[in-house]
Design a protein around this motif. Sequence first.
Motif, PDB file in Angstrom:
ATOM      1  N   GLY A  40       0.803  -1.215   0.000  1.00  0.00           N
ATOM      2  CA  GLY A  40       0.000   0.000   0.000  1.00  0.00           C
ATOM      3  C   GLY A  40       0.838   1.269   0.000  1.00  0.00           C
ATOM      4  O   GLY A  40       2.043   1.242  -0.250  1.00  0.00           O
ATOM      5  N   PRO A  41       0.190   2.411   0.295  1.00  0.00           N
ATOM      6  CA  PRO A  41       0.870   3.706   0.211  1.00  0.00           C
ATOM      7  C   PRO A  41       2.075   3.851   1.134  1.00  0.00           C
ATOM      8  O   PRO A  41       3.045   4.518   0.809  1.00  0.00           O
ATOM      9  N   ASN A  42       2.039   3.232   2.306  1.00  0.00           N
ATOM     10  CA  ASN A  42       3.177   3.337   3.229  1.00  0.00           C
ATOM     11  C   ASN A  42       4.252   2.290   2.967  1.00  0.00           C
ATOM     12  O   ASN A  42       5.280   2.280   3.649  1.00  0.00           O
ATOM     13  N   GLY A  43       4.043   1.408   2.008  1.00  0.00           N
ATOM     14  CA  GLY A  43       5.020   0.374   1.703  1.00  0.00           C
ATOM     15  C   GLY A  43       6.350   0.931   1.234  1.00  0.00           C
ATOM     16  O   GLY A  43       7.412   0.374   1.525  1.00  0.00           O
ATOM     17  N   ILE A  44       6.299   2.048   0.527  1.00  0.00           N
ATOM     18  CA  ILE A  44       7.538   2.653   0.030  1.00  0.00           C
ATOM     19  C   ILE A  44       8.370   3.189   1.185  1.00  0.00           C
ATOM     20  O   ILE A  44       9.584   2.980   1.261  1.00  0.00           O
ATOM     21  N   GLY A  45       7.717   3.869   2.114  1.00  0.00           N
ATOM     22  CA  GLY A  45       8.430   4.396   3.280  1.00  0.00           C
ATOM     23  C   GLY A  45       9.007   3.297   4.148  1.00  0.00           C
ATOM     24  O   GLY A  45      10.162   3.369   4.582  1.00  0.00           O
ATOM     25  N   TRP A  46       8.217   2.258   4.406  1.00  0.00           N
ATOM     26  CA  TRP A  46       8.707   1.140   5.231  1.00  0.00           C
ATOM     27  C   TRP A  46       9.824   0.386   4.529  1.00  0.00           C
ATOM     28  O   TRP A  46      10.763  -0.083   5.174  1.00  0.00           O
ATOM     29  N   GLY A  47       9.740   0.264   3.204  1.00  0.00           N
ATOM     30  CA  GLY A  47      10.824  -0.386   2.459  1.00  0.00           C
ATOM     31  C   GLY A  47      12.131   0.377   2.575  1.00  0.00           C
ATOM     32  O   GLY A  47      13.198  -0.215   2.739  1.00  0.00           O
ATOM     33  N   MET A  48      12.059   1.701   2.519  1.00  0.00           N
ATOM     34  CA  MET A  48      13.262   2.517   2.666  1.00  0.00           C
ATOM     35  C   MET A  48      13.812   2.437   4.092  1.00  0.00           C
ATOM     36  O   MET A  48      15.024   2.431   4.290  1.00  0.00           O
ATOM     37  N   ILE A  49      12.929   2.364   5.070  1.00  0.00           N
ATOM     38  CA  ILE A  49      13.387   2.238   6.460  1.00  0.00           C
ATOM     39  C   ILE A  49      14.095   0.900   6.666  1.00  0.00           C
ATOM     40  O   ILE A  49      15.158   0.837   7.303  1.00  0.00           O
ATOM     41  N   VAL A  50      13.549  -0.166   6.109  1.00  0.00           N
ATOM     42  CA  VAL A  50      14.193  -1.490   6.227  1.00  0.00           C
ATOM     43  C   VAL A  50      15.537  -1.485   5.506  1.00  0.00           C
ATOM     44  O   VAL A  50      16.535  -2.007   6.026  1.00  0.00           O
ATOM     45  N   LEU A  51      15.588  -0.873   4.319  1.00  0.00           N
ATOM     46  CA  LEU A  51      16.853  -0.780   3.577  1.00  0.00           C
ATOM     47  C   LEU A  51      17.881   0.016   4.378  1.00  0.00           C
ATOM     48  O   LEU A  51      19.052  -0.381   4.469  1.00  0.00           O
ATOM     49  N   GLY A  52      17.471   1.120   4.963  1.00  0.00           N
ATOM     50  CA  GLY A  52      18.386   1.935   5.759  1.00  0.00           C
ATOM     51  C   GLY A  52      18.896   1.208   6.985  1.00  0.00           C
ATOM     52  O   GLY A  52      20.078   1.289   7.323  1.00  0.00           O
ATOM     53  N   ALA A  53      18.007   0.478   7.661  1.00  0.00           N
ATOM     54  CA  ALA A  53      18.428  -0.277   8.844  1.00  0.00           C
ATOM     55  C   ALA A  53      19.417  -1.375   8.467  1.00  0.00           C
ATOM     56  O   ALA A  53      20.409  -1.595   9.163  1.00  0.00           O
ATOM     57  N   ALA A  54      19.164  -2.050   7.343  1.00  0.00           N
ATOM     58  CA  ALA A  54      20.083  -3.097   6.888  1.00  0.00           C
ATOM     59  C   ALA A  54      21.450  -2.504   6.541  1.00  0.00           C
ATOM     60  O   ALA A  54      22.492  -3.074   6.894  1.00  0.00           O
ATOM     61  N   MET A  55      21.466  -1.361   5.883  1.00  0.00           N
ATOM     62  CA  MET A  55      22.745  -0.741   5.537  1.00  0.00           C
ATOM     63  C   MET A  55      23.482  -0.253   6.779  1.00  0.00           C
ATOM     64  O   MET A  55      24.712  -0.297   6.828  1.00  0.00           O
ATOM     65  N   LEU A  56      22.755   0.216   7.783  1.00  0.00           N
ATOM     66  CA  LEU A  56      23.416   0.617   9.029  1.00  0.00           C
ATOM     67  C   LEU A  56      24.050  -0.576   9.726  1.00  0.00           C
ATOM     68  O   LEU A  56      25.165  -0.479  10.248  1.00  0.00           O
ATOM     69  N   VAL A  57      23.367  -1.705   9.732  1.00  0.00           N
ATOM     70  CA  VAL A  57      23.929  -2.911  10.349  1.00  0.00           C
ATOM     71  C   VAL A  57      25.159  -3.368   9.578  1.00  0.00           C
ATOM     72  O   VAL A  57      26.199  -3.698  10.175  1.00  0.00           O
ATOM     73  N   ILE A  58      25.072  -3.381   8.254  1.00  0.00           N
ATOM     74  CA  ILE A  58      26.221  -3.786   7.431  1.00  0.00           C
ATOM     75  C   ILE A  58      27.386  -2.827   7.644  1.00  0.00           C
ATOM     76  O   ILE A  58      28.537  -3.249   7.799  1.00  0.00           O
ATOM     77  N   GLY A  59      27.104  -1.528   7.674  1.00  0.00           N
ATOM     78  CA  GLY A  59      28.166  -0.539   7.907  1.00  0.00           C
ATOM     79  C   GLY A  59      28.803  -0.690   9.274  1.00  0.00           C
ATOM     80  O   GLY A  59      30.014  -0.552   9.424  1.00  0.00           O
ATOM     81  N   ALA A  60      27.998  -0.991  10.292  1.00  0.00           N
ATOM     82  CA  ALA A  60      28.543  -1.181  11.642  1.00  0.00           C
ATOM     83  C   ALA A  60      29.424  -2.426  11.703  1.00  0.00           C
ATOM     84  O   ALA A  60      30.482  -2.418  12.354  1.00  0.00           O
TER      85      ALA A  60
END
Length: 81
Positions: A40-60
């Motif tokens: 739905g409409p919030n799927g794009i925002g949640w997808g970006m949040i999940v992508l950002g969290a994954a990249m933060l974990v990988i970067g850490a």
Amino acid sequence: MPRFVFALIIGVGALLNGWYRLGTPATDAEQTGWLYTRFGPNGIGWGMIVLGAAMLVIGALMLRAWLAAVKMGEPKVKRDR
């Protein structure tokens, strides 16, 4: 420049972009995507949040490995001779 810096920057940027996208109407281009059709409409925002969290974990994890490698190059006991 170490790669973990780029991963952390991308992670923070994706988290902020995802947080900004929550609650805003999707554009025509975004409405054709998989995240919008599935979540739905919030799927794009949640997808970006999940992508950002994954990249933060990988970067850490990359930062941790880099710090361990730097620490291994230093002598255990520093002697003044």
